[in-house]
Design an enzyme around this catalytic site. Structure first.
Site, mmCIF file in Angstrom:
data_model
loop_
_atom_site.group_PDB
_atom_site.id
_atom_site.type_symbol
_atom_site.label_atom_id
_atom_site.label_comp_id
_atom_site.label_asym_id
_atom_site.label_seq_id
_atom_site.Cartn_x
_atom_site.Cartn_y
_atom_site.Cartn_z
ATOM 1 N N LYS A 52 0.769 -1.445 -0.099
ATOM 2 C CA LYS A 52 -0.116 0.138 -0.243
ATOM 3 C C LYS A 52 0.776 1.167 0.009
ATOM 4 O O LYS A 52 0.558 2.247 -0.763
ATOM 5 C CB LYS A 52 -0.978 -0.089 1.127
ATOM 6 C CG LYS A 52 -2.013 -0.940 1.059
ATOM 7 C CD LYS A 52 -2.933 -1.200 2.403
ATOM 8 C CE LYS A 52 -3.474 -2.486 2.331
ATOM 9 N NZ LYS A 52 -4.442 -3.051 3.510
ATOM 10 N N GLN A 96 -4.997 -1.830 9.658
ATOM 11 C CA GLN A 96 -4.877 -3.033 8.952
ATOM 12 C C GLN A 96 -5.348 -4.185 9.998
ATOM 13 O O GLN A 96 -4.951 -4.422 11.205
ATOM 14 C CB GLN A 96 -3.313 -3.181 8.694
ATOM 15 C CG GLN A 96 -2.714 -4.483 8.049
ATOM 16 C CD GLN A 96 -3.249 -4.315 6.509
ATOM 17 O OE1 GLN A 96 -3.185 -3.475 5.904
ATOM 18 N NE2 GLN A 96 -3.649 -5.737 6.117
ATOM 19 N N ASP A 119 -11.462 2.050 3.693
ATOM 20 C CA ASP A 119 -11.736 0.797 3.561
ATOM 21 C C ASP A 119 -12.886 0.443 3.677
ATOM 22 O O ASP A 119 -13.541 -0.816 3.373
ATOM 23 C CB ASP A 119 -11.052 -0.149 4.883
ATOM 24 C CG ASP A 119 -9.929 -0.610 4.369
ATOM 25 O OD1 ASP A 119 -9.479 -0.975 3.292
ATOM 26 O OD2 ASP A 119 -8.955 -1.135 5.251
#
Ligand code: NAD
Length: 284
Positions: A52, A96, A119
């Site tokens: 990322k 994450q 997200d």
């Protein structure tokens, strides 16, 4: 022989377009920034975060990484999220997963401001997806929908069977496909007679995490097969959940692993960061 959906190429095109958009924002004095929180030492997570970071660098998005000790308390995690929420220079926040067991990931996702939730895991954004409202769609399902769009695959009236009901792939995919007028079936580890469901699928989307689980006999002729799985086979080779070699001969379209869904996931994350940047700019 089927058409192999080239996620790698498509993702590259998307990132190139995003790079131009990012430059335009910068010319106007706006610097898009993504903050990523990584808790503990999970090796795959470290690789995902690194990928990322690389994608951000390529596009020109500033990337800030917050590495937290695996013994951190819930309060410390939430304090960091709240600090990032208040920081006007940060447009997107990503936690994450997985995170250590002593932590409540649902509370953490709830605390990320919906406007910065790139997200798409905050319940507000999940709810908006259910209501077919503009929102941040979680990146893997979003990437799959972009693939359908790019290959002119119309979902209207199609029987879509999804295998796997995770919060990050299977469940949001139900809504994405329903919003495109598909007839959706969702299967999981407790589903009986799985093959009956896979055989009737015009579009089969598989997100289980079991190497080559879907065999040729489970797939209808000319079906479109999307493989989300990332596994290693007995020789350590990267494989999907679909027995690509044999299913490819029967499907009309199929995604490979690697080079299919994976690169699209990261491209859509980048897309969401720029979307967050623009939304905040409008709100200022
Ligand atoms: P998960 O690991 O949280 O859950 C697996 C799902 O598969 C569950 O819903 C379970 O019910 C179902 N399942 C397990 N065995 C089954 C069986 N025998 N029959 C039917 N269903 C069964 O799911 P996840 O996080 O969505 O991950 C699934 C796979 O997708 C993993 O390999 C993961 O690495 C991969 N993944 C890839 C990307 C990407 O960008 N390409 C993104 C996310 C996940």
């Amino acid at each position: 022989m089927s058409v192999i959906i080239d996620g790698k190429k498509l993702a590259k095109e998307i990132r190139e377009n995003l790079k131009i958009k990012c430059e335009e924002l910068k010319e106007r004095g706006i610097e898009p920034k993504l903050a990523v929180i990584l808790v503990g030492n999970d090796k795959p997570s470290q690789i995902y975060v690194k990928n990322k970071s690389k994608a951000c660098e390529e596009i020109g998005i500033k990337f800030e990484e917050y590495l937290l000790d695996e013994n951190i308390t819930q309060k410390e995690l939430i304090n960091l999220i709240e600090k990032l929420n208040k920081d006007n220079t940060i447009h997107g926040i990503l936690l994450q997963s997985p995170i250590p067991e002593q932590l409540d990931i649902n509370e953490a996702f709830r605390k990320i401001l919906p406007e910065k939730d790139v997200d798409g895991f905050n319940p507000v954004n999940v709810g908006k997806l259910v209501l077919n409202q503009d929102t941040f769609v979680s990146c893997t399902p979003y990437g799959i929908m972009k693939m359908f769009e790019a290959y002119n695959i119309d979902l209207t009236g199609k029987n879509v069977t999804i295998i796997g009901r995770s919060n990050i792939v299977g469940k949001p995919l139900i809504q994405c496909c329903l919003n495109k007028n598909a007839t959706v079936t969702i299967c999981h580890s407790k589903t009986k007679e799985l093959k009956e469901h896979t055989k009737k699928a015009d579009i089969l989307i598989v997100a289980i995490g079991k190497s080559k689980f879907i065999t040729e006999d489970m797939v209808k002729k000319d079906a479109i097969v999307i493989d989300v799985g990332i596994n290693r086979d007995e020789n350590g080779k990267l494989t999907g959940d679909v027995d690509f070699e044999n299913v490819e001969k029967k499907a009309s379209f199929i995604t490979p692993v690697p080079g299919g869904v994976g690169p699209m996931t990261i491209a859509m994350l980048m897309n969401n960061v720029l979307k967050a940047t623009k939304n905040l700019e409008i709100n200022d």
